[in-house]
Structures are given as structure tokens and as C-alpha cells.
Scaffold this motif. Structure first.
Motif, PDB file in Angstrom:
ATOM      1  N   CYS A 116      47.654  59.066  47.804  1.00 19.15           N
ATOM      2  CA  CYS A 116      48.643  57.947  48.941  1.00 19.15           C
ATOM      3  C   CYS A 116      49.980  58.517  49.154  1.00 19.15           C
ATOM      4  O   CYS A 116      50.460  57.700  49.959  1.00 19.15           O
ATOM      5  N   SER A 117      50.186  59.532  48.489  1.00 16.92           N
ATOM      6  CA  SER A 117      52.005  59.841  48.997  1.00 16.92           C
ATOM      7  C   SER A 117      52.391  60.264  50.138  1.00 16.92           C
ATOM      8  O   SER A 117      53.029  59.613  50.787  1.00 16.92           O
ATOM      9  N   ILE A 118      51.624  61.377  50.614  1.00 20.71           N
ATOM     10  CA  ILE A 118      51.960  61.860  52.031  1.00 20.71           C
ATOM     11  C   ILE A 118      50.832  62.170  52.842  1.00 20.71           C
ATOM     12  O   ILE A 118      49.870  62.873  52.353  1.00 20.71           O
ATOM     13  N   PRO A 119      50.500  61.435  53.763  1.00 16.79           N
ATOM     14  CA  PRO A 119      49.173  61.585  54.439  1.00 16.79           C
ATOM     15  C   PRO A 119      49.083  63.008  55.079  1.00 16.79           C
ATOM     16  O   PRO A 119      50.033  63.420  55.558  1.00 16.79           O
ATOM     17  N   PHE A 159      47.963  77.309  64.745  1.00 22.19           N
ATOM     18  CA  PHE A 159      49.307  76.716  64.951  1.00 22.19           C
ATOM     19  C   PHE A 159      50.316  77.682  64.871  1.00 22.19           C
ATOM     20  O   PHE A 159      50.451  78.686  64.066  1.00 22.19           O
ATOM     21  N   GLY A 160      51.383  77.660  65.681  1.00 22.42           N
ATOM     22  CA  GLY A 160      52.488  78.356  65.576  1.00 22.42           C
ATOM     23  C   GLY A 160      53.624  77.859  64.407  1.00 22.42           C
ATOM     24  O   GLY A 160      53.156  77.054  63.594  1.00 22.42           O
ATOM     25  N   PHE A 161      54.807  78.022  64.589  1.00 22.83           N
ATOM     26  CA  PHE A 161      55.792  77.659  63.755  1.00 22.83           C
ATOM     27  C   PHE A 161      56.156  76.170  64.206  1.00 22.83           C
ATOM     28  O   PHE A 161      56.889  75.953  65.135  1.00 22.83           O
ATOM     29  N   VAL A 162      55.899  75.297  63.256  1.00 20.02           N
ATOM     30  CA  VAL A 162      56.155  73.837  63.478  1.00 20.02           C
ATOM     31  C   VAL A 162      56.743  73.330  62.210  1.00 20.02           C
ATOM     32  O   VAL A 162      56.094  73.539  61.016  1.00 20.02           O
ATOM     33  N   GLU A 163      57.853  72.832  62.172  1.00 21.76           N
ATOM     34  CA  GLU A 163      58.634  72.184  61.105  1.00 21.76           C
ATOM     35  C   GLU A 163      58.148  70.800  60.829  1.00 21.76           C
ATOM     36  O   GLU A 163      58.059  69.805  61.526  1.00 21.76           O
ATOM     37  N   PRO A 164      57.562  70.482  59.437  1.00 23.31           N
ATOM     38  CA  PRO A 164      57.293  69.322  59.205  1.00 23.31           C
ATOM     39  C   PRO A 164      58.358  68.347  59.012  1.00 23.31           C
ATOM     40  O   PRO A 164      59.683  68.714  58.886  1.00 23.31           O
ATOM     41  N   PRO A 165      58.259  67.011  59.163  1.00 23.58           N
ATOM     42  CA  PRO A 165      59.568  66.145  58.833  1.00 23.58           C
ATOM     43  C   PRO A 165      60.014  65.999  57.690  1.00 23.58           C
ATOM     44  O   PRO A 165      59.178  66.188  56.749  1.00 23.58           O
ATOM     45  N   ARG A 166      61.284  65.395  57.349  1.00 17.74           N
ATOM     46  CA  ARG A 166      61.613  65.454  55.937  1.00 17.74           C
ATOM     47  C   ARG A 166      61.062  64.253  55.229  1.00 17.74           C
ATOM     48  O   ARG A 166      60.652  63.175  55.818  1.00 17.74           O
ATOM     49  N   GLY A 168      51.561  68.789  59.775  1.00 18.41           N
ATOM     50  CA  GLY A 168      51.020  68.240  58.423  1.00 18.41           C
ATOM     51  C   GLY A 168      51.166  66.813  58.111  1.00 18.41           C
ATOM     52  O   GLY A 168      50.831  66.630  57.110  1.00 18.41           O
ATOM     53  N   SER A 169      51.717  66.136  59.010  1.00 17.91           N
ATOM     54  CA  SER A 169      51.667  64.657  58.719  1.00 17.91           C
ATOM     55  C   SER A 169      50.795  64.097  59.606  1.00 17.91           C
ATOM     56  O   SER A 169      50.230  64.538  60.347  1.00 17.91           O
ATOM     57  N   VAL A 189      52.816  69.562  53.987  1.00 18.79           N
ATOM     58  CA  VAL A 189      53.336  68.385  54.680  1.00 18.79           C
ATOM     59  C   VAL A 189      54.738  68.293  54.386  1.00 18.79           C
ATOM     60  O   VAL A 189      55.403  67.216  54.773  1.00 18.79           O
ATOM     61  N   CYS A 190      55.254  69.271  53.773  1.00 16.19           N
ATOM     62  CA  CYS A 190      56.995  69.281  53.790  1.00 16.19           C
ATOM     63  C   CYS A 190      57.611  70.212  54.342  1.00 16.19           C
ATOM     64  O   CYS A 190      57.271  71.300  54.723  1.00 16.19           O
TER      65      CYS A 190
END
Length: 530
Positions: A235-238, A22-29, A269-270, A170-171
Motif C-alpha cells: 500500500c506504500s506507492i501505487p 514509453f520514452g523518458f518520463v520522470e516519476p514524481p518525488r 509509474g504512479s 515508481v521513484c
């Protein structure tokens, strides 16, 4: 700089989605609730650590462990962790489980922690119920208790790396910083609650009579807390399974394609897949052949390649690891012997006197007060972790790092030079500042290094096929390995110093000197990103 992909033959340093797919990919908030759920793992881990700190020495003494085996108990776990942690961190970077890359390892280590707790808190009772022969009972009780202590220590030390790597995966960059502060906050709360429950005399309460002994009560609470916290954490963040994300990458795309996104957010990461966007599949384009990463065989990092990656890490990563080692050496030197220091130096008790003597009872009283000091340390760590978020905007990470080492060095120095009950308990708040610093600032710097490298790769869209590929799992493992290395040094060296000096006060003085040395190192050699 983290990488220099433009120069031929120069090793570059990758810390993106780590096997290079993967290259630069920003995870969701992530919401605050999700980050709190993720941080509960640190609460459960530190709660069980506090229970071990309160009970492990009495348990080992009660089963008749020979003094010659003490060093084996305390050194075997950190040695195993130091040798194996980078390998497991690398394995998690390339794990293709349907449940994600980090969570299978976290679950396995949590089960090992639970098994270790069961063995060292219940082993003696179970052996006594099953074996009548005194000699066999002694051998089995010592063996099972030692196995439980080593297993728990190994898993509890080991699990920190995958938990941090899970958070980083994931963050977003801002959420990583928030998550680390929550981790430190709940670490302090968990330790404080564990010390408080350990200070209660359960033998004279109804729950103690129902469950049998104080040890069974603490196992009940520890197992309940550990299970609850890690279920919530897992179970917090898939996580997105690595192999499923790889299948979503069209084989006809090339690294030169610009990143596209219809909604401006990459679901890196999600559990959600990357849609209408682009992920850099450059490593799959070896020899001019376009292959989808899903078609690539799973890469396995050999021990030789892993050692080469660790040795060739950039200087700023190496300096960060050294500073982390210095910090944990100072912190553990003080904390592992703190209750003994309170009993012998502050209260002037004697642990070697007969158990019904006044000197021994005074020593026990000092140990009890020392446990309250450790509780103050945990609460202070949580409170300081909360205010770190405000302080960092004024003094930056460099100021936080320097201040943590400086306050701890001065505080332990004062405790060693002027041992007094009330002043020592007040200065326990300084220990909490150091604890919070060690749990947050180094990992914040890791995220800054990663973020800087991601921005560089986003601009260049090229990592170089000859780069030394490392992942967040290896980065976190290398940093966490410094804790085990400090444990090995402290466990193997401080006993020798105490025997030479003839007093446990030398431990506090050494902790102060090492921490003040660390002040100079973090100010002069650690790199901070503007």
C-alpha cells in the motif's frame, strides 16, 4: 553506453518503461514516509530469514532428515530461482494487471513465504498429531519440512527482484538512491530483531507455554511480522496499470512530437495518469501504421528471446553481475558456516561428541555466541547504510564498492588467522559493511545505468525497432540471480573443501581470498557513471 540507436543493425539496450511503450518520463518525488513504508518489505523478509537461520538446522535434525538429503534442501531452491527468476522478471515487465506490474508477483511470493514458514515450523507438530504409525510419521514429517524450507527459501530469494523493480518503476532517480538506503537500513534492523527473538528461550516463558513450543512462538511472530510488513509495503506507492497507461496514449501522436507538460512533471509509474504530456509510443508504429499501444496484443517474451537478451546485455551490465556474484560468494561462504566456525574453531567444541559431553556443550555455547555475532552484523549493516548517504558524496559508488569488499576480505582473513572470541565479535561489524554494500551499491549502479540511458533517449527520441528490449524487471532479476548462483556454488563446493582440509577454518580463508579478488574486479572492470 547503454544504447546506440543511431547505428543500423546494432543492438540497443532499453531500460525504460520496459516493453518499449514509453520514452523518458520522470516519476514524481516520493516522501520519506512512503519510502519507509516501501522498505518494510525488506524488514519482514530479513526477519523471517533470521528466524530460518536460527531454527532450520535444528528443525531438520529433529525430524530425522538423512544427511544424503541435506544437499537437496540447500541446492534445490537456488537452482529453481536461478532458472526461473529472469523469466518471471520479464513477465512482470509485461504484466497488465489492474494492480500494477510488480505488486501481483510480490503478493504471490509473500504468500509462498508464509506457507513455507507454516510448513517447516509446524509440519512436525501437525504430522505427530495426525499420524500414529512411526514410519509414516517420519516420511511425512521429512517431506513436509523439506517442502517448507525449499518453498520459503525460493520465495524469499525470488522476491528481492520484484521489490527492487517496483522501487525503480515508481521513484525518481534521487528517490531510487534514497529508497535503496532505506532498504538496506531496514534489512539490518529486521535481521537483528529476528536473531534477538531467536536467542530467547521461549520454552520457559508464558507465551511458549500458551502456544505449545518454541517453534510455534517463532511462527506466530514471523507470520505477524511478515503479514504486517507486506501489507504496508503493497500500500506504500501505487502503480499505474500498464494497460491503463497505454490507453491514455493518443494514436495520432508520433515519436517526433516533443515532450509537453503543463506542470513540468511526468506521472510515470504512479497511479495518476499522464496528463498534458507525451509518452513515446514508437514500438506501436511498426510498418508505417499508427496504432495505439492499447490496441496492441500483449507481448510475451519467450525463453529463447529472454536468453538472447541476457546473453547480449552490454559489457558493463555483465561486469556488474560478475562482481555481484563474487561478492555474494565471499559473503555466503563466511555467513553460512559462521556459527559452526565459532563452535569448532573459536570455542574448540565438537559437534560430533555425545550430546551430554563437555565438548558438545562447549560447541553449543560457541554457536550461541555466533548468533550474537550475526546480530552484530545486522545492526552494523543498518548503521553503515545510514552513513552511506554521507560517504557517497566523498568517495563515490566506486569507493563504497571497493571499501566494502576490502574491509570484508581483511576482516575475514584476520578472523581465520587469529580466531578469538572478542576480536571475532568486533570484526562482525565488518560483515555488516559488506552486507550493506551488496544490498545497495550494485542496485545504485543499475539506476545510474538506467538514468544515463533515459537521458540519451530523451535527447534522441529513438530507440530503434530492432533493439534488444529488456526491462528493469529483467535487470533486477539478472542481478539477483547471481545470489542464487553463489548459493549453488557455496552449497555444492564448500563441503567438499572442508572435507579435504579437515577444518571449517578453510571457509573463512576462502571467503577472504574471494573478497580480495572482488576488490580488484570492482576497481578494474565495473563501470561507474560520472
Amino acid at each position: 553506453m547503454g544504447s546506440n540507436g543511431g547505428q543500423a543493425g546494432t543492438h540497443t539496450y532499453q531500460s525504460l518503461l520496459e516493453d518499449g511503450l514509453f520514452g523518458f518520463v520522470e516519476p514524481p518525488r516520493r516522501s520519506t514516509g512512503r519510502l519507509v513504508m516501501h522498505s518494510l518489505a525488506m524488514f519482514g523478509r530479513e526477519f523471517c530469514y533470521a528466524v530460518e537461520a536460527a531454527y532450520v538446522t535444528p528443525v531438520l535434525l529433529s525430524v530425522g532428515l538423512p544427511k544424503s538429503l541435506y544437499s537437496v534442501v540447500w541446492l534445490l531452491s537456488p537452482i529453481l530461482g536461478f532458472l526461473l527468476q529472469p523469466a518471471v522478471g520479464s513477465a512482470s515487465d509485461h504484466c497488465r494487471s489492474r494492480w500494477g506490474r510488480r505488486r501481483p508477483y510480490i503478493l504471490s511470493l509473500a504468500i509462498m513465504m508464509l506457507l513455507g514458514l507454516a510448513l517447516y515450523l509446524n509440519g512436525d507438530a501437525v504430522v505427530s498429531a495426525l499420524i500414529v504409525n512411526p514410519r509414516r510419521k517420519l516420511v511425512w514429517a521429512i517431506s513436509i519440512t523439506m517442502t517448507g524450507v525449499v518453498l520459503f527459501d525460493f520465495a524469499a530469494d525470488f522476491i528481492d527482484g520484484p521489490i527492487k523493480a517496483y522501487l525503480f518503476d515508481v521513484c525518481s532517480h534521487r528517490d531510487k538512491e534514497r529508497g535503496l538506503h532505506f532498504h538496506a537500513l531496514f534489512t539490518g534492523f529486521g535481521g537483528a530483531l529476528g536473531y534477538l527473538l531467536g536467542a530467547i528461550d521461549w520454552a520457559h516463558l508464558e507465551l511458549g507455554r500458551v502456544l505449545g513450543t518454541e517453534l510455534q512462538v517463532m511462527f506466530f511472530f514471523s507470520a505477524l511480522m511478515l503479514t504486517f510488513c507486506f501489507i504496508i509495503h503493497l500500500c506504500s506507492i501505487p502503480e499505474a496499470p500498464l494497460r491503463d497507461i497505454a490507453k491514455d496514449i493518443p494514436p495520432q501522436q508520433t515519436p517526433q512530437d516533443p515532450p509537453l507538460s503543463s506542470d513540468g512533471m511526468y506521472e510515470y509509474g504512479s497511479i495518476k495518469k499522464v496528463k498534458n504530456g507525451y509518452v513515446n509510443p514508437e514500438p506501436a508504429m511498426q510498418g508505417g501504421k499508427n496504432k495505439s499501444p492499447a490496441e496492441q496484443p500483449q507481448r510475451v517474451m519467450t525463453m529463447k528471446a529472454l536468453l538472447r537478451a541476457l546473453v547480449s546485455m552490454p559489457p558493463h551490465y555483465r561486469c556488474l553481475c560478475i562482481s555481484h556474484f563474487i561478492g555474494w560468494t565471499a559473503f555466503l561462504s563466511n555467513m553460512l558456516f559462521f556459527t559452526d566456525f565459532m563452535g569448532q574453531i573459536v570455542y574448540h567444541g565438537d559437534p560430533y561428541s555425545p550430546h551430554n559431553s563437555t565438548e558438545f556443550l562447549i560447541y553449543e555455547r560457541g554457536v550461541e555466541v555466533g548468533c550474537w555475532g550475526l546480530c552484530i552484523n545486522s545492526v552494523s549493516s543498518s548503521v553503515y547504510s545510514y552513513f552511506q548517504k554521507a560517504l557517497v558524496s566523498y568517495i563515490g559508488l566506486k569507493g563504497l564498492y571497493f571499501m566494502g569488499y576490502l574491509l570484508f576480505g581483511l576482516g575475514t582473513g584476520l578472523v581465520g588467522l587469529f580466531p578469538n572470541v572478542y576480536s571475532t565479535l568486533v570484526l562482525c561489524t565488518v560483515f555488516g559493511v559488506m552486507s550493506s554494500t551488496l544490498y545497495t551499491v550494485p542496485f545504485n549502479l543499475i539506476t545510474e545505468y538506467h538514468h544515463e540511458e533515459e537521458k540519451e533517449q530523451a535527447r534522441g527520441w529513438s530507440s530503434g525497432s530492432s533493439s534488444t528490449e529488456r526491462g528493469k524487471g529483467v535487470d533486477c532479476a539478472a542481478l539477483t540471480c547471481m545470489v542464487q548462483l553463489a548459493q549453488i556454488l557455496v552449497g555444492g563446493g564448500l563441503g567438499f573443501l572442508i572435507n579435504i582440509a579437515g577444518s571449517v577454518v578453510v571457509v573463512v580463508i576462502v571467503a577472504s581470498a574471494v573478497a580480495l579478488t572482488g576488490c580488484c574486479f570492482v576497481a578494474l572492470f565495473v563501470r561507474y557513471v560520472d
